[in-house]
Design an enzyme around this catalytic site. Structure first.
Site, PDB file in Angstrom:
ATOM      1  N   CYS A   1       0.841  -1.196   0.000  1.00 32.67           N
ATOM      2  CA  CYS A   1       0.000   0.000   0.000  1.00 32.67           C
ATOM      3  C   CYS A   1       0.879   1.251   0.000  1.00 32.67           C
ATOM      4  CB  CYS A   1      -0.952  -0.005   1.190  1.00 32.67           C
ATOM      5  SG  CYS A   1      -2.402  -1.055   0.902  1.00 32.67           S
TER       6      CYS A   1
ATOM      7  N   CYS B   1      -2.861  -4.545   7.463  1.00 26.66           N
ATOM      8  CA  CYS B   1      -2.851  -3.217   6.848  1.00 26.66           C
ATOM      9  C   CYS B   1      -4.175  -2.482   7.077  1.00 26.66           C
ATOM     10  CB  CYS B   1      -2.579  -3.361   5.358  1.00 26.66           C
ATOM     11  SG  CYS B   1      -2.659  -1.812   4.461  1.00 26.66           S
TER      12      CYS B   1
ATOM     13  N   CYS C   1      -5.717  -1.838   3.017  1.00 20.10           N
ATOM     14  CA  CYS C   1      -6.186  -2.941   2.165  1.00 20.10           C
ATOM     15  C   CYS C   1      -6.776  -4.094   2.975  1.00 20.10           C
ATOM     16  CB  CYS C   1      -5.079  -3.428   1.238  1.00 20.10           C
ATOM     17  SG  CYS C   1      -3.730  -4.260   2.102  1.00 20.10           S
TER      18      CYS C   1
ATOM     19  N   ASP D   1     -47.320 -19.392 -35.009  1.00 23.42           N
ATOM     20  CA  ASP D   1     -48.238 -19.779 -33.945  1.00 23.42           C
ATOM     21  C   ASP D   1     -48.048 -21.257 -33.628  1.00 23.42           C
ATOM     22  OD1 ASP D   1     -49.255 -17.258 -33.899  1.00 23.42           O
ATOM     23  OD2 ASP D   1     -50.919 -17.700 -35.253  1.00 23.42           O
TER      24      ASP D   1
END
Ligand SMILES: [Zn+2]
Lengths: 179, 542
Positions: B24, B121, B124, B357
């Site tokens: 990070c 952390c 994160c 149909d």
């Protein structure tokens, strides 16, 4: 391969796709019978029953008027889109049109069911004789779309074909019996 | 060697003490060298600590660090050795003056480092720590293998708890000044996203574990990794009071705190307001994120062909009225079943050039159709295999038949719908007449060319379609007399012409109609589609 198709007897378009419902003596007026053809997709076609006075005694139709009051004409009905926005919403006793016969008798045709008015039959304005010649097909009065959740309940107040035929046959006896 | 610069040092220092993990920290230093994230996080942490210790240790090293990369390396090595367990002799040789006096502090630093290594952390929540380790790689690869997909490339997609954005924002505010000081143009957008870093670390490893498939950004095969973190779910809640507009409840979402909404709210909130409601830097969590089940998704494959329908009691699609099934099967189900099992797809969407149909047969070359196969586990087939699949479909039922079966692109599929309006269709109808007719009474029909009809929306479809009058052209007709009440009518018409309504008139709502032409009531007893003239998909020779 036809998966067991039957060809000999051919039921009509109405027999195949519609259920016939009736309202006898509409608003207490003798023999003013209406017939509602309900398609399997819930949509309803309002027609005159064959027993309706307009179709009796060799009457002919002088005029048909969808202007049911000074302020309201069914001819002004417009629907748009898949959801049929803008269509007039009708209740059981909402008048659809007035039919004047050549003998000056006048009859009001009613919705008979709750739902949204999709169209009225403008062809009978040009050719009133269609009413007499083909009362249950080309001489129809109007097309009404019931609400989805009322598609079953709207016919609860109506007569099945069998019940209607019983009523009509009793009328026959009543008429033939001297009073 | 980490690509860090002098101005990163204050950022690193601040984030280390805030409880950020090594990766990070790299993100907030805007390091975009992927290899830096791939190396073991312990090593990165050591290098980061060494890098900042350089300066703490003395001005001489700081000077050296700015001189050249060569000396920078050397001084860095020195710093590294100081916090590692290298033999003292080596350290002594490199840094005699420092090592002798620093032995006490060394052991303190060692404890501190161990602590930092194992610490979860704050940004994160473990995702760039043990959650992107080898164990996780193997777990993902095993999950993919279990699904038995066929693929030659992959891309990871990552779904993260929304509160990660809040924590990221808090951390950003914590070092904003320092990051901006690095360079004029650097801003929050330049911080590497957790998602990106995770993919850089994991994608290659997962691909390798799966036999060395390629990692492609626009791969058809996506491996979805999802993390949740219930412990910090409430992190987002204060945003609902600061920006109520961003969190409007929607029907199909479990929580209003979607990632999108949180990102939007964070864009709107002022720094002061944010800091009043949320700690900066973020608080220490007690548990790391929980990995959810791996969700694999292969992009849709499209398959097209033409079908015949030989049965008058088979709907094209399942026919359900009031929640009850009316017919036991349908064209699309008969075609789809063998295709689904061959492609091992989760589901399908069927479309066709018009539809018939339930009581109508489709003969001739058949009606073009296409199917989107959802999440197919297998999608590469040879021409011979597709031909075999077509055989399987055709052997499975005598009610339908398929030809020209082929894999197509999504774009090509639109050509089927494009052609619909202008193209012609041919039909054969068995007609009943109320009045008896002679052979010569009907021959005039053969001479009618380009007859324009005004068709009001048929009553049978009016409940679901708009009311309108549509002009449709019958290009030509031909008759084949059967008996006084029956004849076959062949028609070649503009697509979109309602044939049944042309025959019975639909309460006079289609004009002209066959009743008018023959001056008697007419009805349609049988109808066959003879051809649908759409030249897609291309014919495949038998
Ligand atoms: Zn982290």
């Amino acid at each position: 391969m036809d998966c067991g198709e039957e060809k000999e007897h051919a039921p009509s378009v109405i027999d195949r796709y519609y259920t016939r419902w009736y309202r006898a003596d509409m608003k207490g007026k003798p023999c003013e019978d209406h017939c509602i053809l309900q398609h399997s997709n819930r949509l309803c076609v309002v027609t005159l029953a064959e027993t309706h006075p307009v179709l009796q005694k060799g009457r002919t139709v002088k005029c048909i008027n969808y202007q049911i009051s000074t302020g309201c004409s069914r001819l002004n009905n417009k629907v748009s889109g898949k959801s049929k926005r803008g269509g007039q919403f009708l209740t059981d006793f909402a008048p659809l049109c007035r039919i004047t016969c050549s003998d000056e008798t006048e009859y009001t045709i009613y919705s008979c069911i709750r739902g949204r008015l999709l169209e009225v039959n403008e062809a009978i304005l040009e050719r009133p004789s269609l009413l007499l010649e083909k009362p249950s097909t080309e001489g129809y009065i109007a097309v009404i779309l019931p609400k989805f959740d009322e598609s079953k309940s709207i016919t609860e107040n109506l007569l099945s074909r069998e019940d209607f035929e019983i009523i009509v046959s009793k009328r026959g006896i009543a008429q033939s019996q001297p009073s | 060697m980490l690509p860090l610069r002098e101005k990163d040092k204050p950022i690193i220092r601040k984030l280390l003490s805030a409880g950020c993990c090594a990766r990070c920290i790299l993100r907030f230093c805007c390091v975009s060298v992927q290899a830096a994230y791939r190396q073991p996080q312990e090593q990165t942490l050591e290098e980061l600590q060494a890098f900042i210790v350089d300066e703490e240790n003395g001005k001489c090293q700081d000077c050296a660090a700015t001189e050249s990369t060569g000396t920078n390396d050397k001084s860095h090595d020195a710093a590294l050795s100081e916090t590692s367990e290298d033999p003292p002799s080596k350290r002594a040789k490199l840094e005699p003056s420092v090592s002798a006096t620093k032995s006490e502090e060394d052991s303190a630093a060692l404890v501190k480092q161990k602590d930092e290594e194992s610490r979860l952390c704050v940004v994160c929540l473990g995702i760039l720590q043990e959650l992107c380790g080898t164990i996780q790689v193997i777990k993902i690869a095993e999950a993919v293998k279990a699904e038995k997909y066929e693929f030659d490339s992959l891309v990871l997609s990552l779904s993260l708890p929304a509160q990660l954005c809040v924590r990221e924002h808090s951390c950003w505010l914590h070092v904003k000044e320092e990051v901006r000081a690095k360079g004029l143009v650097l801003d929050k957008d330049d911080v590497i996203q957790v998602k990106e870093a995770f993919k850089w670390i994991m994608q290659g490893q997962v691909a390798k574990e799966l036999g060395g498939v390629a990692v492609v950004t626009k791969s058809a095969f996506e491996v979805g990794v999802e993390f949740t973190h219930p412990e910090t779910d409430t992190d987002c809640h204060f945003l609902a009071t600061t920006c109520p507009d961003c969190f409007k409840p929607t029907k199909n979402k479990q929580s209003v705190f979607t990632r999108m909404a949180v990102v939007k709210a964070l864009e709107k909130i002022s720094d002061a307001r944010f800091l009043k409601h949320y700690p900066c830097p973020p608080t220490q969590p007690t548990s790391s994120c929980t990995p959810q089940d791996i969700q694999c998704l292969h992009v849709s494959v499209f398959i097209a062909g033409r079908y015949n329908k030989f049965c008058r009691s088979l709907p094209q699609t399942p026919w359900v009225i009031d929640g009850e099934r009316r017919m036991e099967s349908s064209v699309e189900e008969l075609i789809a079943a063998p295709i689904l099992s061959t492609f091992r797809a989760d589901g399908f969407n069927f479309s066709s050039s018009g539809r018939e149909d339930v009581d109508v047969r489709t003969l001739g070359n058949g009606r073009p159709f296409a199917m989107e196969l959802l999440n197919p586990h297998r999608c590469r087939f040879s021409t011979a295999e597709i031909k075999q699949l077509q055989e399987t479909i055709n052997k499975s039922s005598d009610k339908i038949r398929v030809r020209d079966l082929q894999i197509v692109t999504r774009e090509a599929m639109s050509r089927m719908k494009e052609g619909e309006e202008e193209k012609t269709k041919s039909y054969t109808a068995l007609i009943w007449t109320q009045k008896p007719v002679q052979r010569e009474d009907i021959t005039f029909i053969d001479d009618i060319k380009d007859l324009t009809l005004d068709q009001k929306t048929p009553l049978r479809v009016l409940h679901r379609r708009a009311l309108a009058v549509r002009q449709r052209v019958i290009h030509s007709m031909n008759t084949r007399y059967v008996d006084p009440h029956h004849f076959y009518l062949g028609l070649k018409t503009q697509a979109g012409t309602y044939i049944k309504e042309f025959v019975h008139g639909d309460f006079g709502r289609t004009k002209p109609n066959l009743c008018q032409l023959l001056k008697t009531d007419t009805d349609i007893l049988e109808l066959d589609v003879e051809s649908v003239d759409v030249d897609w998909p291309p014919a495949i020779p038998e």
